[in-house]
Scaffold this motif. Structure first.
Motif, PDB file in Angstrom:
ATOM      1  N   GLU B  59       8.426   4.042  -4.212  1.00 16.56           N
ATOM      2  CA  GLU B  59       8.943   5.412  -3.814  1.00 16.56           C
ATOM      3  C   GLU B  59       8.844   5.494  -2.426  1.00 16.56           C
ATOM      4  O   GLU B  59       9.947   5.757  -2.181  1.00 16.56           O
ATOM      5  CB  GLU B  59       8.703   6.457  -4.862  1.00 16.56           C
ATOM      6  CG  GLU B  59       7.193   7.132  -4.578  1.00 16.56           C
ATOM      7  CD  GLU B  59       6.874   7.854  -5.867  1.00 16.56           C
ATOM      8  OE1 GLU B  59       7.363   7.627  -6.961  1.00 16.56           O
ATOM      9  OE2 GLU B  59       6.199   8.721  -5.051  1.00 16.56           O
ATOM     10  N   ILE B  60       8.174   5.093  -1.755  1.00 15.99           N
ATOM     11  CA  ILE B  60       8.186   5.015  -0.025  1.00 15.99           C
ATOM     12  C   ILE B  60       8.779   4.245   0.239  1.00 15.99           C
ATOM     13  O   ILE B  60       9.786   3.907   1.032  1.00 15.99           O
ATOM     14  CB  ILE B  60       6.673   4.802   0.478  1.00 15.99           C
ATOM     15  CG1 ILE B  60       5.299   5.725  -0.529  1.00 15.99           C
ATOM     16  CG2 ILE B  60       7.080   4.313   1.818  1.00 15.99           C
ATOM     17  CD1 ILE B  60       4.392   5.180   0.003  1.00 15.99           C
ATOM     18  N   PHE B  61       9.430   2.837  -0.266  1.00 16.60           N
ATOM     19  CA  PHE B  61      10.789   2.293   0.457  1.00 16.60           C
ATOM     20  C   PHE B  61      11.871   2.127  -0.016  1.00 16.60           C
ATOM     21  O   PHE B  61      12.461   2.120  -1.132  1.00 16.60           O
ATOM     22  CB  PHE B  61      10.257   0.829  -0.613  1.00 16.60           C
ATOM     23  CG  PHE B  61      10.510  -0.708   0.630  1.00 16.60           C
ATOM     24  CD1 PHE B  61      12.134  -0.882  -0.107  1.00 16.60           C
ATOM     25  CD2 PHE B  61      10.191  -1.044   1.560  1.00 16.60           C
ATOM     26  CE1 PHE B  61      12.638  -2.285   0.210  1.00 16.60           C
ATOM     27  CE2 PHE B  61      10.578  -2.048   2.102  1.00 16.60           C
ATOM     28  CZ  PHE B  61      11.636  -2.576   2.045  1.00 16.60           C
ATOM     29  N   ASP B  62      12.156   3.456   0.946  1.00 15.62           N
ATOM     30  CA  ASP B  62      13.099   3.634   0.423  1.00 15.62           C
ATOM     31  C   ASP B  62      14.182   3.186   1.327  1.00 15.62           C
ATOM     32  O   ASP B  62      14.070   2.040   2.242  1.00 15.62           O
ATOM     33  CB  ASP B  62      14.013   5.640   0.663  1.00 15.62           C
ATOM     34  CG  ASP B  62      13.184   5.593   2.421  1.00 15.62           C
ATOM     35  OD1 ASP B  62      12.427   6.489   2.318  1.00 15.62           O
ATOM     36  OD2 ASP B  62      12.933   5.185   2.916  1.00 15.62           O
ATOM     37  N   ASP B  63      15.980   3.511   0.875  1.00 18.46           N
ATOM     38  CA  ASP B  63      16.825   2.551   2.482  1.00 18.46           C
ATOM     39  C   ASP B  63      16.303   2.774   3.696  1.00 18.46           C
ATOM     40  O   ASP B  63      17.417   1.394   4.015  1.00 18.46           O
ATOM     41  CB  ASP B  63      18.302   3.409   2.213  1.00 18.46           C
ATOM     42  CG  ASP B  63      18.871   3.635   0.530  1.00 18.46           C
ATOM     43  OD1 ASP B  63      19.258   4.539   0.264  1.00 18.46           O
ATOM     44  OD2 ASP B  63      17.695   2.917  -0.192  1.00 18.46           O
ATOM     45  N   GLN B  64      15.675   3.391   3.935  1.00 15.90           N
ATOM     46  CA  GLN B  64      15.313   3.345   5.652  1.00 15.90           C
ATOM     47  C   GLN B  64      14.661   1.728   5.648  1.00 15.90           C
ATOM     48  O   GLN B  64      14.512   1.263   7.123  1.00 15.90           O
ATOM     49  CB  GLN B  64      14.375   4.543   6.098  1.00 15.90           C
ATOM     50  CG  GLN B  64      14.149   4.266   7.515  1.00 15.90           C
ATOM     51  CD  GLN B  64      12.637   5.486   7.839  1.00 15.90           C
ATOM     52  OE1 GLN B  64      11.888   5.592   6.787  1.00 15.90           O
ATOM     53  NE2 GLN B  64      12.195   5.505   8.893  1.00 15.90           N
ATOM     54  N   PHE B  65      14.385   1.009   4.929  1.00 14.73           N
ATOM     55  CA  PHE B  65      12.801   0.062   4.719  1.00 14.73           C
ATOM     56  C   PHE B  65      14.518  -1.430   4.228  1.00 14.73           C
ATOM     57  O   PHE B  65      15.077  -0.586   3.443  1.00 14.73           O
ATOM     58  CB  PHE B  65      11.535  -0.030   4.233  1.00 14.73           C
ATOM     59  CG  PHE B  65      11.098   0.948   4.390  1.00 14.73           C
ATOM     60  CD1 PHE B  65      10.991   2.450   4.010  1.00 14.73           C
ATOM     61  CD2 PHE B  65      10.038   0.594   5.769  1.00 14.73           C
ATOM     62  CE1 PHE B  65       9.488   3.619   4.523  1.00 14.73           C
ATOM     63  CE2 PHE B  65       9.307   2.116   5.869  1.00 14.73           C
ATOM     64  CZ  PHE B  65       9.112   3.465   5.358  1.00 14.73           C
ATOM     65  N   LYS B  78      11.993  -3.917   8.580  1.00 18.17           N
ATOM     66  CA  LYS B  78      12.600  -3.520   9.016  1.00 18.17           C
ATOM     67  C   LYS B  78      12.974  -2.163   9.039  1.00 18.17           C
ATOM     68  O   LYS B  78      13.064  -2.014   8.013  1.00 18.17           O
ATOM     69  CB  LYS B  78      14.020  -3.916   8.971  1.00 18.17           C
ATOM     70  CG  LYS B  78      15.026  -3.620  10.130  1.00 18.17           C
ATOM     71  CD  LYS B  78      16.274  -3.915   9.966  1.00 18.17           C
ATOM     72  CE  LYS B  78      16.471  -5.122  10.274  1.00 18.17           C
ATOM     73  NZ  LYS B  78      18.433  -5.168  10.513  1.00 18.17           N
ATOM     74  N   ILE B  79      12.807  -0.929   9.857  1.00 19.29           N
ATOM     75  CA  ILE B  79      12.787   0.401  10.151  1.00 19.29           C
ATOM     76  C   ILE B  79      13.526   0.833   9.991  1.00 19.29           C
ATOM     77  O   ILE B  79      13.330   0.582  11.509  1.00 19.29           O
ATOM     78  CB  ILE B  79      11.308   1.077   9.757  1.00 19.29           C
ATOM     79  CG1 ILE B  79       9.688   0.130   9.494  1.00 19.29           C
ATOM     80  CG2 ILE B  79      11.156   2.658   9.622  1.00 19.29           C
ATOM     81  CD1 ILE B  79       8.755   0.426   9.572  1.00 19.29           C
ATOM     82  N   ARG B  80      14.644   1.309   9.704  1.00 14.76           N
ATOM     83  CA  ARG B  80      15.869   1.978  10.602  1.00 14.76           C
ATOM     84  C   ARG B  80      15.573   3.050  10.769  1.00 14.76           C
ATOM     85  O   ARG B  80      15.435   4.242   9.550  1.00 14.76           O
ATOM     86  CB  ARG B  80      17.169   1.997   9.477  1.00 14.76           C
ATOM     87  CG  ARG B  80      16.983  -0.161   9.943  1.00 14.76           C
ATOM     88  CD  ARG B  80      18.985   0.349   8.198  1.00 14.76           C
ATOM     89  NE  ARG B  80      18.640  -0.058   7.098  1.00 14.76           N
ATOM     90  CZ  ARG B  80      17.974  -0.793   6.711  1.00 14.76           C
ATOM     91  NH1 ARG B  80      18.580  -1.915   6.940  1.00 14.76           N
ATOM     92  NH2 ARG B  80      18.005  -0.393   5.377  1.00 14.76           N
ATOM     93  N   SER B  81      15.830   3.969  11.900  1.00 12.54           N
ATOM     94  CA  SER B  81      15.916   5.043  12.175  1.00 12.54           C
ATOM     95  C   SER B  81      14.596   5.593  12.016  1.00 12.54           C
ATOM     96  O   SER B  81      13.996   6.583  10.824  1.00 12.54           O
ATOM     97  CB  SER B  81      16.834   5.336  11.348  1.00 12.54           C
ATOM     98  OG  SER B  81      16.935   7.230  12.131  1.00 12.54           O
TER      99      SER B  81
END
Lengths: 109, 114
Positions: B59-65, B78-81
């Motif tokens: 659940e840590i791996f959200d749309d940011q990753f 990749k970590i966005r923003s």
């Protein structure tokens, strides 16, 4: 998912003392490994031990898979043994890796 | 002995910037993982990757990753923003095969978000 419990969470030893760290897991696993995290944060692989007993110098480990636990023995501890010891189990068809919370060991002179 | 290599070893970035962490797994390994460890805390699972696709994610791996294996050797996270709470050590790992394969970790990439 599988639960991995490590004990004790913290341990302080006098140099030269022996210790036993324990890892319990809640379900059958494909593999179990012990890691030492050094002061620089690196995870050093100590033992790959899905079952049985292995020894490497002053360290040894035993896994009893049928009873779902593993033990890490440290004999004649040295200050360089300080750090966090993690147990990690690998389970399931996709080889899911689950870590315990670790045992923080401090060896004092 | 074969090893998993990670770059960079340390990266400092400003909040909101994109970060790419790179890993070169051991060449004949089939299963790949990213983990993170916030300072002083446990090692947390982010994502596993097999057969060129995500096999499991937390659940840590959200749309940011996001992860990819662009060229058959590198495995990137990749970590966005980026956010302040993304500051952590990120570990890449791989296993050669199923069953009783041994897990190998890289030395980690320390990310500091300011």
């Amino acid at each position: 998912g599988i639960q991995v419990e490590q004990s004790p969470p913290d341990l302080i030893l006098q140099e030269g003392a022996n210790s036993t760290l324990r890892c319990n897991f809640s379900d059958s696993v494909n593999n179990l490994q012990w890691f030492h995290q050094n002061p620089w944060g690196q995870l050093i692989n100590l033992f790959y031990i899905p079952s049985g007993t292995k020894q490497n110098g002053r360290l040894s480990a035993t896994t009893v898979a049928t009873e779902r636990y593993s033990l890490l023995y440290i004999s004649s501890s040295q200050t360089t043994d300080s750090g966090v010891y993690f147990c990690a189990v690998i389970s399931g068809g996709y080889q899911k890796v689950t870590f315990g919370i670790g045992t923080k060991l401090q060896v004092i002179p | 002995e074969p090893e998993v290599t990670q770059t960079p070893s340390h990266q400092v970035t400003q909040m909101g910037q994109e970060v790419i962490l790179r890993c070169v797994p051991i060449s004949n390994h089939l299963y790949f993982y990213w983990y993170r460890q916030i300072l002083g805390q446990k090692v947390e699972f982010l994502v596993s990757f097999y057969n060129n696709e995500i096999s499991e994610k937390s659940e840590i791996f959200d749309d940011q990753f996001s992860v990819e294996r662009p060229d058959g050797s590198n495995f990137t996270l990749k970590i966005r923003s980026t956010k302040l709470e993304d500051s952590a050590m990120y570990f890449c790992a791989s296993i050669v095969r199923g069953g009783t394969g041994e897990l190998f970790f890289g030395e980690g990439s320390r990310l500091t978000v300011l």
